[in-house]
Design a protein around this motif. Sequence first.
Motif, PDB file in Angstrom:
ATOM      1  N   GLU A 183      38.455  31.996   7.114  1.00  0.00           N
ATOM      2  CA  GLU A 183      37.892  30.463   7.180  1.00  0.00           C
ATOM      3  C   GLU A 183      38.222  29.584   8.195  1.00  0.00           C
ATOM      4  OE1 GLU A 183      39.695  28.433   3.742  1.00  0.00           O
ATOM      5  OE2 GLU A 183      40.546  30.448   3.367  1.00  0.00           O
ATOM      6  N   TRP A 184      39.265  29.543   9.028  1.00  0.00           N
ATOM      7  CA  TRP A 184      39.980  28.698   9.834  1.00  0.00           C
ATOM      8  C   TRP A 184      38.913  28.588  11.119  1.00  0.00           C
ATOM      9  CZ3 TRP A 184      45.649  29.671  10.259  1.00  0.00           C
ATOM     10  CH2 TRP A 184      46.187  29.396   8.912  1.00  0.00           C
ATOM     11  N   LEU A 185      38.086  29.768  11.256  1.00  0.00           N
ATOM     12  CA  LEU A 185      37.133  29.943  12.517  1.00  0.00           C
ATOM     13  C   LEU A 185      36.218  28.853  12.462  1.00  0.00           C
ATOM     14  CD1 LEU A 185      36.755  33.837  12.440  1.00  0.00           C
ATOM     15  CD2 LEU A 185      37.955  32.407  14.332  1.00  0.00           C
ATOM     16  N   GLU A 186      35.820  28.583  11.529  1.00  0.00           N
ATOM     17  CA  GLU A 186      34.554  27.453  11.550  1.00  0.00           C
ATOM     18  C   GLU A 186      35.190  25.941  12.036  1.00  0.00           C
ATOM     19  OE1 GLU A 186      34.307  25.851   6.873  1.00  0.00           O
ATOM     20  OE2 GLU A 186      33.682  28.006   7.258  1.00  0.00           O
ATOM     21  N   ASP A 187      36.370  25.720  11.817  1.00  0.00           N
ATOM     22  CA  ASP A 187      37.189  24.580  12.334  1.00  0.00           C
ATOM     23  C   ASP A 187      37.665  24.683  13.610  1.00  0.00           C
ATOM     24  OD1 ASP A 187      36.743  22.954  10.111  1.00  0.00           O
ATOM     25  OD2 ASP A 187      38.325  23.916   9.189  1.00  0.00           O
ATOM     26  N   LEU A 188      37.302  25.946  14.520  1.00  0.00           N
ATOM     27  CA  LEU A 188      38.002  25.958  15.913  1.00  0.00           C
ATOM     28  C   LEU A 188      36.809  26.129  16.891  1.00  0.00           C
ATOM     29  CD1 LEU A 188      41.013  28.640  14.840  1.00  0.00           C
ATOM     30  CD2 LEU A 188      41.142  26.267  15.659  1.00  0.00           C
TER      31      LEU A 188
END
Length: 189
Positions: A183-188
């Motif tokens: 899920e962190w990918l969308e904030d990176l």
Amino acid sequence: MSFEKCYKINKRMKDFNKGWYIAGGWAIDLFLEKQTRNHHDIEIAIARKNQLYLKEYLHNWTFNKVIKGDLSIWENEYLELPIHEIHGKSDKTKDELEVLLNEIELNEWKFRRDESITCKLNSFYSVTNEGIPYLNPEIVLLYKVRNTREKDHQDFKSVKDYLTIHKKAWLREAILIHHPNHEWLEDLI
């Protein structure tokens, strides 16, 4: 909020000349120059090849190795992968320390879970103005991707907006390799 534990470890490790770095949540806080949450322990990272030097350096400590979640006495054997975690306790002061063994050769760090993920040693860590070495946040966060807990999400939220474009891009690429649906990918982006 205090970095007392980090200062104490820095003082204890000052003569260990093989390279060591504060890891985990404390590393995130050292990068941010403020304590963002409570920490129940303190971890350092060292190169796997320096494990026996560390044991000699902390000769009045008792060490346990972690094998599949269980602690057992670490004698003087050289620990190979998959073993990567050691717990130490001072016989004198009862101080405790978690040590994480890292795959570092020459001037390159390799992620133990996927050795295709690498970085140069000078991108692996930084040093505070007080001289405390710590793992860079993108390295710490990569280790937190596999079994992300609430405190890991908290660390990510605290630091993500302070990462440079380069650090975000490196972390994004590493997560895409290691855990492509995280899920962190969308904030990176």
